[in-house]
Scaffold this motif. Structure first.
Motif, mmCIF file in Angstrom:
data_model
loop_
_atom_site.group_PDB
_atom_site.id
_atom_site.type_symbol
_atom_site.label_atom_id
_atom_site.label_comp_id
_atom_site.label_asym_id
_atom_site.label_seq_id
_atom_site.Cartn_x
_atom_site.Cartn_y
_atom_site.Cartn_z
ATOM 1 N N ILE A 114 0.702 -1.103 0.069
ATOM 2 C CA ILE A 114 0.024 -0.198 0.029
ATOM 3 C C ILE A 114 0.792 1.296 0.021
ATOM 4 O O ILE A 114 0.702 2.120 -0.757
ATOM 5 C CB ILE A 114 -0.891 0.006 1.363
ATOM 6 N N LEU A 115 1.767 1.435 0.976
ATOM 7 C CA LEU A 115 2.709 2.287 1.006
ATOM 8 C C LEU A 115 3.599 2.757 -0.419
ATOM 9 O O LEU A 115 3.986 3.900 -0.831
ATOM 10 C CB LEU A 115 3.545 2.473 2.148
ATOM 11 N N ASN A 116 3.931 1.455 -0.658
ATOM 12 C CA ASN A 116 4.824 1.617 -2.151
ATOM 13 C C ASN A 116 3.973 2.076 -3.148
ATOM 14 O O ASN A 116 4.236 2.947 -4.082
ATOM 15 C CB ASN A 116 5.536 0.356 -2.424
ATOM 16 N N ALA A 117 2.812 1.853 -3.289
ATOM 17 C CA ALA A 117 1.777 2.241 -4.315
ATOM 18 C C ALA A 117 1.296 3.699 -3.982
ATOM 19 O O ALA A 117 1.480 4.550 -5.171
ATOM 20 C CB ALA A 117 0.522 1.267 -4.162
ATOM 21 N N ARG A 118 1.266 4.203 -2.805
ATOM 22 C CA ARG A 118 1.179 5.501 -2.599
ATOM 23 C C ARG A 118 2.346 6.328 -3.099
ATOM 24 O O ARG A 118 2.254 7.304 -3.821
ATOM 25 C CB ARG A 118 0.715 5.869 -1.216
ATOM 26 N N MET A 119 3.465 5.720 -2.759
ATOM 27 C CA MET A 119 4.615 6.604 -3.308
ATOM 28 C C MET A 119 4.965 6.663 -4.951
ATOM 29 O O MET A 119 5.066 7.752 -5.385
ATOM 30 C CB MET A 119 5.968 5.965 -2.533
ATOM 31 N N SER A 120 4.352 5.628 -5.344
ATOM 32 C CA SER A 120 4.581 5.301 -6.816
ATOM 33 C C SER A 120 3.347 6.241 -7.359
ATOM 34 O O SER A 120 3.817 7.147 -8.671
ATOM 35 C CB SER A 120 4.043 3.934 -7.392
ATOM 36 N N ALA A 121 2.120 6.496 -6.896
ATOM 37 C CA ALA A 121 1.183 7.379 -7.287
ATOM 38 C C ALA A 121 1.715 8.742 -7.284
ATOM 39 O O ALA A 121 1.420 9.633 -8.444
ATOM 40 C CB ALA A 121 -0.062 7.082 -6.707
ATOM 41 N N ALA A 122 2.255 9.068 -6.327
ATOM 42 C CA ALA A 122 2.552 10.528 -5.881
ATOM 43 C C ALA A 122 3.712 11.098 -6.820
ATOM 44 O O ALA A 122 4.014 11.818 -7.355
ATOM 45 C CB ALA A 122 3.217 10.650 -4.499
ATOM 46 N N GLN A 123 4.826 9.925 -6.884
ATOM 47 C CA GLN A 123 5.778 10.125 -8.072
ATOM 48 C C GLN A 123 5.548 10.265 -9.281
ATOM 49 O O GLN A 123 5.900 11.456 -10.246
ATOM 50 C CB GLN A 123 6.852 9.109 -7.677
ATOM 51 N N GLN A 124 4.525 9.443 -9.703
ATOM 52 C CA GLN A 124 4.002 9.531 -11.289
ATOM 53 C C GLN A 124 3.195 10.537 -11.681
ATOM 54 O O GLN A 124 2.776 10.863 -12.685
ATOM 55 C CB GLN A 124 3.508 8.278 -11.508
ATOM 56 N N SER A 125 2.548 11.278 -10.680
ATOM 57 C CA SER A 125 1.726 12.146 -10.797
ATOM 58 C C SER A 125 2.266 13.437 -11.201
ATOM 59 O O SER A 125 1.604 14.510 -12.104
ATOM 60 C CB SER A 125 0.956 12.459 -9.297
ATOM 61 N N GLY A 126 3.613 13.710 -11.071
ATOM 62 C CA GLY A 126 4.226 14.762 -11.734
ATOM 63 C C GLY A 126 4.180 16.368 -10.775
ATOM 64 O O GLY A 126 4.535 17.006 -10.997
ATOM 65 N N ASP A 127 3.153 15.989 -9.813
ATOM 66 C CA ASP A 127 2.827 16.997 -8.885
ATOM 67 C C ASP A 127 3.889 16.866 -7.646
ATOM 68 O O ASP A 127 3.777 16.170 -6.812
ATOM 69 C CB ASP A 127 1.337 17.024 -8.350
ATOM 70 N N LYS A 128 4.883 18.041 -7.640
ATOM 71 C CA LYS A 128 5.816 17.956 -6.561
ATOM 72 C C LYS A 128 5.363 17.903 -5.070
ATOM 73 O O LYS A 128 5.645 17.496 -4.220
ATOM 74 C CB LYS A 128 6.869 19.105 -6.869
ATOM 75 N N LEU A 129 4.450 18.767 -5.152
ATOM 76 C CA LEU A 129 3.545 19.205 -3.624
ATOM 77 C C LEU A 129 3.071 17.605 -3.185
ATOM 78 O O LEU A 129 3.138 17.358 -1.949
ATOM 79 C CB LEU A 129 2.390 20.040 -3.864
ATOM 80 N N LEU A 130 2.373 16.832 -4.156
ATOM 81 C CA LEU A 130 1.852 15.527 -3.461
ATOM 82 C C LEU A 130 2.763 14.713 -3.314
ATOM 83 O O LEU A 130 2.833 14.084 -2.442
ATOM 84 C CB LEU A 130 1.022 14.938 -5.019
ATOM 85 N N LEU A 131 3.896 14.800 -3.815
ATOM 86 C CA LEU A 131 5.116 13.904 -3.756
ATOM 87 C C LEU A 131 5.814 14.191 -2.296
ATOM 88 O O LEU A 131 6.145 13.567 -1.435
ATOM 89 C CB LEU A 131 6.174 13.945 -4.894
ATOM 90 N N VAL A 132 6.028 15.558 -2.199
ATOM 91 C CA VAL A 132 6.407 15.979 -0.915
ATOM 92 C C VAL A 132 5.529 15.649 0.147
ATOM 93 O O VAL A 132 6.012 15.344 1.196
ATOM 94 C CB VAL A 132 6.609 17.527 -0.930
ATOM 95 N N GLN A 133 4.255 15.672 0.066
ATOM 96 C CA GLN A 133 3.304 15.354 1.149
ATOM 97 C C GLN A 133 3.445 13.809 1.561
ATOM 98 O O GLN A 133 3.291 13.509 2.724
ATOM 99 C CB GLN A 133 1.804 15.401 0.811
ATOM 100 N N GLU A 134 3.690 13.065 0.466
ATOM 101 C CA GLU A 134 3.980 11.670 0.696
ATOM 102 C C GLU A 134 5.094 11.147 1.212
ATOM 103 O O GLU A 134 5.514 10.359 2.180
ATOM 104 C CB GLU A 134 3.536 10.781 -0.963
ATOM 105 N N LEU A 135 6.179 11.992 0.902
ATOM 106 C CA LEU A 135 7.553 11.837 1.677
ATOM 107 C C LEU A 135 7.525 12.078 3.020
ATOM 108 O O LEU A 135 8.118 11.289 3.963
ATOM 109 C CB LEU A 135 8.674 12.505 1.006
ATOM 110 N N ILE A 136 6.795 13.150 3.500
ATOM 111 C CA ILE A 136 6.660 13.354 5.018
ATOM 112 C C ILE A 136 5.768 12.403 5.564
ATOM 113 O O ILE A 136 6.012 11.906 6.764
ATOM 114 C CB ILE A 136 5.944 14.827 4.814
ATOM 115 N N LEU A 137 4.318 11.994 4.793
ATOM 116 C CA LEU A 137 3.717 11.252 5.247
ATOM 117 C C LEU A 137 4.447 9.716 5.779
ATOM 118 O O LEU A 137 4.088 9.029 6.719
ATOM 119 C CB LEU A 137 2.513 10.624 4.325
#
Length: 484
Positions: A114-137
């Motif tokens: 689940i967590l790997n899929a979340r990180m993958s989704a955030a990375q592939q989204s191209g949205d840096k803010l989403l990715l940063v949120q996930e890295l913090i989470l």
């Protein structure tokens, strides 16, 4: 879960890489079991169908479930499968909405997926803010201070790539840690050329964020660093980061393409050119302090050869670090007219040298402590991080338009770090990890790796291999032979 012959058959299909047959077998087996095992088998079938990208089949399997009656674990599996369908459709925000943020109480394997899929989704989204949120989470997953430091560097790096408008809009987000990072970036971008304003703003930022992980970053904004680059960590054969490594530089990427069209990119120990690339700025009156005899002499002499090549034939004075105390060698080099000293790379000698006043600049080939410790004036700490080379290997594959990637890494801390680095780098650049194998570092028979790869070779464009030279000598020929 009970293990009948029907489930054993489904497991056998899965082991052979026959995902569609395995999905059908799991779904049929579900008829013979009661809740919650029945739902677990249906979800296993649906997950495999989603991985195959067959949305209709996935939904047909899921339609046989009463979602309202699912227990917590099966509900998490249901949401994971629905999120997989969203990922297949490149709907990354929907995938993040579906995937649970908290995985406490779930089996470790499911939680990781689940967590790997979340990180993958955030990375592939191209949205840096989403990715940063996930890295913090996901930072609570990280176990060591070193891993957390790398995570903070990634967070700050991605925020730096965001436009000011995006940063400012994100500051309205309620999460205090994210808001702190964005506030810090906003201060930096709006006070360029205004040091006093930056200084005042950071002082106020610290008062509002007394325990924020960005404190180190805030400090670097207020002064020019005396140390550059990133901390060196152990290679596959070294025991600990605190001891002198068996390789003074880290891995270098090389690649080849076999007859099946698969690019194999390996990450192994480097040639002398690694040192040559590192010291191209050196001029006259140079001394080098390296182990030229005894333990680690092969590494020291390799580095010395690279430094000589980079120095374009100009004279330099080599000193054997094993011949005398480091402070005596440093003073001897200065007394003989050296204006710049390279070395040492042994952490113990470096720590000793760092206690002294340095009249001439020193480029150490390692780092003090955990890599964050500031040394005296004129001490520059330099190292090559294995993860940096792993990222380059992944980038090379993606640049060759080979985006379906297999990862082969040793089952060790070093291997996990390289696996994470290559996986992240590949996904961030539009790649997809289709095969991921951790091998036993002490093994000499790697046929099980090549056999597993063979079942996926039609799905693979590139193989990223992390290995010591000895391991690579066994693994590489087996891979080439099996994939011909």
């Amino acid at each position: 879960m009970p293990m009948g012959r029907d489930i054993e058959q489904a497991n056998a299909f899965l082991a052979e890489g026959k995902k569609r047959e395995a999905a059908s077998a799991y779904f049929e087996a579900a008829r013979h079991y009661r809740s919650p095992y029945r739902e677990r088998l249906i979800l296993q079938a649906a997950e495999l169908a989603s991985i195959l990208g067959d949305s209709d089949l996935t939904q047909r399997y899921l339609a046989d479930l009463d979602v309202a009656s699912l227990n917590a674990e099966n509900l998490a599996r249901y949401r994971f499968t629905q999120a997989q369908l969203a990922l297949n459709d490149h709907n990354y925000r929907e995938a993040l909405r579906l995937l649970p943020q908290r995985t406490m109480g779930l089996p470790q394997g499911l939680a990781s997926k689940i967590l790997n899929a979340r990180m993958s989704a955030a990375q592939q989204s191209g949205d840096k803010l989403l990715l940063v949120q996930e890295l913090i989470l996901q930072e609570p997953r990280l176990k060591t201070d070193y891993e957390k430091k790398l995570n903070h560097d990634r967070i700050w790096g991605h925020i730096q790539q965001m436009p000011l408008e995006k940063i400012n809009a994100g500051r309205r987000i309620a999460h205090p840690e994210l808001r702190g990072w964005l506030d810090l970036a906003y201060l930096e971008k709006t006070n360029q050329g205004n040091y006093s304003g930056l200084q005042s703003g950071i002082r106020q930022w610290r008062a509002r964020n007394p325990r924020h992980p960005g404190w180190t970053t805030a400090q670097t904004l207020l002064k020019q660093p005396v140390a550059v680059a990133t901390p060196y960590r152990e290679t596959p054969d070294s025991g600990s980061a605190g001891a002198a490594s068996t390789s003074a530089s880290t891995s270098a990427s090389s690649s080849t393409r076999n007859n099946s069209g698969v690019t194999i990119t390996s990450t192994v120990e480097p040639p002398a050119s690694a040192a040559k690339q590192s010291v191209g700025f050196i001029k006259d009156n140079l001394s080098v302090i390296l182990p030229l005899n005894g333990k680690l002499s092969s590494v020291g002499n390799t580095l010395l050869a690279g430094i000589k090549a980079a120095n374009n034939g100009k004279p330099l004075k080599p000193f054997d670090s094993n011949s005398a105390a480091i402070n005596s060698l440093y003073q001897k080099a200065v007394n003989q007219g050296s204006r710049f000293i390279i070395g040492p790379f042994d952490k113990g000698r470096l720590a000793t040298l760092a206690q002294s006043r340095l009249d001439k600049p020193v480029l150490a080939l390692n780092y003090l402590g955990n890599g964050h410790q500031k040394g005296p004036e004129n001490l520059y700490q330099f190292g090559l991080l294995p993860e940096d080379e792993a990222v380059q290997a992944a980038q090379y594959a993606i640049n060759q338009n080979r985006k379906r990637i297999a990862l082969l890494t040793p089952n060790s801390d070093w291997g996990k770090r390289l696996q994470d680095a290559m996986r992240t780098a590949a996904i961030e650049r539009g790649g997809k990890i289709v095969f991921n194998k951790r091998y036993r570092p002490s093994s000499t028979d790697y046929s099980y790796i090549s056999q597993s790869l063979a079942t996926h070779k039609d799905e693979i464009d590139a193989i990223l291999l992390a290995a010591s030279p000895k391991q690579a000598q066994h693994i590489y020929p087996a891979i080439r032979s099996e994939l011909k």
